[in-house]
Design a protein around this motif. Sequence first.
Motif, short mmCIF file in Angstrom:
data_model
loop_
_atom_site.label_atom_id
_atom_site.label_comp_id
_atom_site.label_asym_id
_atom_site.label_seq_id
_atom_site.Cartn_x
_atom_site.Cartn_y
_atom_site.Cartn_z
N THR A 155 0.84 -1.19 0.00
CA THR A 155 0.00 0.00 0.00
C THR A 155 0.88 1.24 0.00
OG1 THR A 155 -1.77 -1.12 1.21
CG2 THR A 155 -1.79 1.30 1.22
N GLY A 156 0.68 2.11 -0.98
CA GLY A 156 1.36 3.40 -1.03
C GLY A 156 0.42 4.49 -0.57
N SER A 157 0.92 5.37 0.25
CA SER A 157 0.12 6.46 0.81
C SER A 157 0.86 7.77 0.61
CB SER A 157 -0.13 6.20 2.30
OG SER A 157 -0.72 7.31 2.93
N PHE A 158 0.13 8.82 0.23
CA PHE A 158 0.78 10.12 0.02
C PHE A 158 -0.26 11.23 0.08
CE2 PHE A 158 -0.84 8.88 -4.06
CZ PHE A 158 -1.24 10.06 -4.67
N ARG A 159 0.22 12.45 0.22
CA ARG A 159 -0.64 13.63 0.13
C ARG A 159 -0.21 14.43 -1.11
NH1 ARG A 159 -1.16 12.92 5.75
NH2 ARG A 159 -3.23 13.52 6.49
N PRO A 160 -1.14 14.67 -2.03
CA PRO A 160 -0.80 15.47 -3.21
C PRO A 160 -0.60 16.93 -2.83
CG PRO A 160 -3.14 15.00 -3.17
CD PRO A 160 -2.55 14.24 -2.03
N ARG A 161 0.43 17.56 -3.37
CA ARG A 161 0.70 18.95 -3.01
C ARG A 161 0.70 19.88 -4.21
NH1 ARG A 161 -1.26 18.68 1.69
NH2 ARG A 161 0.05 17.80 3.33
N LEU A 162 1.49 19.59 -5.22
CA LEU A 162 1.60 20.43 -6.41
C LEU A 162 1.75 21.91 -6.02
CD1 LEU A 162 1.75 19.67 -9.42
CD2 LEU A 162 -0.49 20.71 -9.66
N LYS A 163 2.83 22.19 -5.34
CA LYS A 163 3.13 23.56 -4.93
C LYS A 163 4.43 24.01 -5.58
CE LYS A 163 0.98 23.25 -0.35
NZ LYS A 163 1.19 23.44 1.11
N LEU A 164 4.45 25.23 -6.06
CA LEU A 164 5.68 25.80 -6.58
C LEU A 164 6.63 26.12 -5.43
CD1 LEU A 164 4.17 28.16 -9.26
CD2 LEU A 164 5.84 26.36 -9.73
N PRO A 370 23.85 38.10 -8.32
CA PRO A 370 22.76 37.76 -7.41
C PRO A 370 23.22 36.99 -6.18
CG PRO A 370 22.20 37.20 -9.66
CD PRO A 370 23.66 37.55 -9.66
N HIS A 371 22.52 37.24 -5.09
CA HIS A 371 22.73 36.46 -3.88
C HIS A 371 21.98 35.13 -3.96
CE1 HIS A 371 23.14 35.30 0.26
NE2 HIS A 371 21.86 35.45 0.51
N GLU A 372 20.71 35.20 -4.36
CA GLU A 372 19.93 33.97 -4.50
C GLU A 372 18.86 34.14 -5.56
OE1 GLU A 372 17.16 33.19 -1.05
OE2 GLU A 372 18.45 34.67 -0.09
N ILE A 373 18.50 33.02 -6.19
CA ILE A 373 17.49 33.00 -7.25
C ILE A 373 16.59 31.81 -6.97
CG2 ILE A 373 17.04 32.86 -9.71
CD1 ILE A 373 19.94 33.84 -10.14
N SER A 374 15.35 32.08 -6.61
CA SER A 374 14.40 31.01 -6.34
C SER A 374 14.14 30.20 -7.60
CB SER A 374 13.09 31.59 -5.82
OG SER A 374 12.06 30.62 -5.85
N GLN A 375 13.81 28.94 -7.43
CA GLN A 375 13.46 28.12 -8.59
C GLN A 375 12.13 28.55 -9.20
OE1 GLN A 375 14.55 24.46 -9.63
NE2 GLN A 375 15.84 23.91 -7.93
N SER A 376 11.37 29.39 -8.51
CA SER A 376 10.14 29.92 -9.08
C SER A 376 10.31 31.35 -9.56
CB SER A 376 9.00 29.86 -8.06
OG SER A 376 9.31 30.64 -6.91
N LEU A 379 8.48 32.95 -12.55
CA LEU A 379 7.03 33.06 -12.49
C LEU A 379 6.55 34.24 -11.67
CD1 LEU A 379 6.45 29.26 -11.88
CD2 LEU A 379 6.06 30.49 -14.02
N ILE A 380 7.47 34.96 -11.06
CA ILE A 380 7.14 36.08 -10.20
C ILE A 380 8.15 37.21 -10.44
CG2 ILE A 380 6.04 34.71 -8.37
CD1 ILE A 380 8.70 34.72 -6.89
N PRO A 381 7.87 38.44 -10.03
CA PRO A 381 8.86 39.52 -10.18
C PRO A 381 9.96 39.43 -9.12
CG PRO A 381 6.85 40.36 -9.18
CD PRO A 381 6.56 38.93 -9.55
N TRP A 382 10.72 38.35 -9.19
CA TRP A 382 11.71 38.03 -8.16
C TRP A 382 12.78 39.12 -8.02
CZ3 TRP A 382 12.80 34.90 -4.23
CH2 TRP A 382 14.14 34.74 -3.84
N PHE A 383 13.31 39.55 -9.14
CA PHE A 383 14.43 40.48 -9.10
C PHE A 383 14.00 41.92 -8.81
CE2 PHE A 383 15.79 36.93 -11.77
CZ PHE A 383 16.99 36.59 -11.15
N LYS A 384 12.71 42.17 -8.85
CA LYS A 384 12.20 43.53 -8.63
C LYS A 384 11.51 43.68 -7.29
CE LYS A 384 8.97 46.91 -10.55
NZ LYS A 384 7.97 47.18 -11.62
N ASP A 385 10.64 42.75 -6.95
CA ASP A 385 9.77 42.93 -5.78
C ASP A 385 10.24 42.21 -4.52
OD1 ASP A 385 8.25 44.38 -7.48
OD2 ASP A 385 6.55 42.98 -7.58
#
Length: 905
Positions: A155-164, A370-376, A379-385
């Motif tokens: 039996t496999g058990s999991f919770r679906p997330r699909l989150k960025l 850059p210091h850090e760059i999110s993997q998302s 998809l967002i104004p990372w470098f500006k906001d």
Amino acid sequence: MKKILINIQSAGTLLLIFLCASTLSPRAQQLPALARKFTPRNSGLELERRTHPGTFFDVVGRKSAAFGYENRALEAWVYPLKILDDFKLSFQLQGYPLEIDSADVQVAINVRPEATTFTYSHAAFTIRHIIFAPVEEQGIIMLLDARSVLPLTVTGSFRPRLKLMWPAGLMTAYIGWDEKARAYTIGEETNRFVGMIGSPTARDISLMPYQEEPRDVPNRFVIEASPGELKSHFVPIIIAGSTEGREKAKATYDKLLGSAESLYEKNVAHYERLRSETTGVTTPDERVNAAFDWAKVGIDKGMATNPMLGTGLVAGFRTSGESERPGFAWFFGRDALWTALAINSYGDFASTRTALNFLKKFQREDGKIPHEISQSAALIPWFKDYPYAWASADATPLYIIAHSDYWRASGDSNFIRENWDSIIKAYGFTSRTDTDNNGLVENTNFGHGWVEGGALYPPHEEIYLQGLWIEALKSLDELAGVTGDTTVSASARASAERTRSAVEKTYWLADRGFYAFATNLPRPTPRVAEPGPDRERRQARMSALDRARLIDEDTVLPAVPLWWRTLEDSRAQSEIDHLGSGEMATDWGARIISNRSEVYDPLSYHYGSVWPLFTGWASMGAYRYGRPHVGFQALMANVHLSYSGSLGYVTELLSGDFNSAFGRSSHHQVWSEAMVVTPLMRGLLGVEVSEGGKTLSFSPQLPADWGRVLVRNVFAGDARYDIALERGAGRESVRITRRDQGNAGGQPSRTPRIIIAPAFPLDAEVRSVLVNGRPARFEMKREGDVQRALVSVEGPAATTEIIYNYGEGTEVYFHSEPLRPGASDQGLRVLRSRADANALRLVLEGLGGRSYEVRVRGRRRPAEVAGVKVLESSDGEARLLVSFDGASEAYVRRELTLPLLPRNK
């Protein structure tokens, strides 16, 4: 198929999920041929032990990863998506009325670079759970290699997330069951982001019908198999994902399912190449050898491919828990650049180019890296906001340093010319941060250096940043010679000397014998001590620092300018005494700040904890100034950490008082692994390549009980070398053999100059040196506690042998013991060991009330003094039993002078 909109309240967040109603159908009568068993091949590196509940593990490819803790559930990512979490297995035997949780029968873990395997053991079955992330695929493959005396239901058990990945969000998610594919599809309203999990004979047993009230419960599927089927077939479970829609996710899922064996073999081949085609090390200590190999693997696993951003180095891995932050599994500037120095050390120049070009792509117009760059971030104004992209100042000078380091080893002039404009922009940005023109670059208004918060924050001009800037300027001078930019070369050279002079004038504390942490500016708001031990004491000190011009704390950060030999020699020797002392050095690594500081907190991220990164800095700084005992003790702390936590990998940070990693630590931290590689290669072994591959140096500072070392595949430009050292009584030989030529994409093949400069005790007498049987000139140089016999060989033959004949000196060593989990600091500190014509002079630290054994090799025997008992061992060495008076929990320093007598007295 119906879609049902339901609301689930989970962890305080409202989650909307679509469920697809389906009917159950019986499983196929036989597991498909695509799951037929094969024998998983071994790439040559392996660690195995009984499981330690709660210890982190990961399975990482370029595009996907699984993170978890032994005897617990795991989570799965396909970058930049978290597909699912809380994945676990359970088992049921036919006629056996009990569901057996895998955590209760998980008994062993086997870690190889290509896969991790858990063993579940029960009286009726044994199951080997093989998990691997195909290096270049967007998914995870699990293979259950099971033997059972009864028909088995998994039996496999999991919770679906699909989150960025943090900090992006995602729209409404749904989960559905595909009866034909026997797999779940996890999607969202745009149909762009998709995850899948399934198995060819699985049955869903959990999707809730429309009529029921929504509940936050795991999804569950079952797989049934007979003992006969399990003998010949794996039970496969596949996890896949895509940012390009369901069809792409389904194609990846099918590829993973149909190509498990070939994808596993590709993993094996990848890590075989990493091991055989880059530098390898063999020493008398197998712990060191394996830690080096595993460090290369850990670094390689830090190379990640994001479908929207490209390929670069991420910082480290940990489970995300209830968040979308899986440790530091997104891209960091300074992490990648510190790590690049290790990558250059073992010759994986393609990875260095990839890491540098990734950062170049996102360089700010004014030159800041850059210091850090999110993997998302796409998809967002990372470098500006968001404030994180440009938070630090140190990545920019490190960017220059890493380019120079790459060129010195590879000779790839074309790459430097291609990136020259970017390098000059980085130089321009940092040079403009010296707003008061005092020669010191600033953190204020430009980004933190090392310290990001807490009692020491904010500094105005960190000594750490000055150390980087001096080396960046020296690097720029050298690179300007490659591009022919004489104006930049002269300016950089003058600026480097100006900053070096300013550092000595500003930071050196003559009455205390160490360099201060940083300059300070008046604060508009006072520092406030965080909750924790001795808060009132810390607050009083912080209030005093608010008014100080100089933050005169004893920290590990001067180790960075020590790394590049920019500090005045006698002062550097005193600073190393501090770095190696029990105030700063623990058995498991270097604290950021002395534990005698009034702001010290062993639980603090930035003013008390131990970082393997700092430990590597301290090791390199000590080796640079001829202090091998301090360097080796620090190096071995990181080596031992390779085995005490997540198998093969080194954690991000630990308590300053106990050998225990922080819960928030990334337990596979890439630059921590780099700090096994670089101090071993460039410090202990002294292997350095310079002048664009034209000069290869071998300047080892070996422990006294090491009689041989072998370094294979040392890259110097487009040539490769093996270096073998052997030593015995009064004789040391170094054999350098040229291997097949490589190709760094730079200049044509050339034969470099080779410099050999092994370290000897101060009382050793080098009598002669032979190069290929002929007498050769040599130069003696003294550095700290050692002297070097330097020989330069121009245009060496295919094989060059250098033989030193010498009168033995007096060498001291002691055995480095494995770390005990949760232990407090208790090991011996050997700070100095210097012998002359009359005596052996030692500076040691140990816990009060304890005695420690130190071994002495040489032609003379040390005499006893108060508190030191001398015993002869069976191999003719002297054993010193050194006692320390004082409180049992405090380190005590002893400065000993032991007369040296001929062996027959």
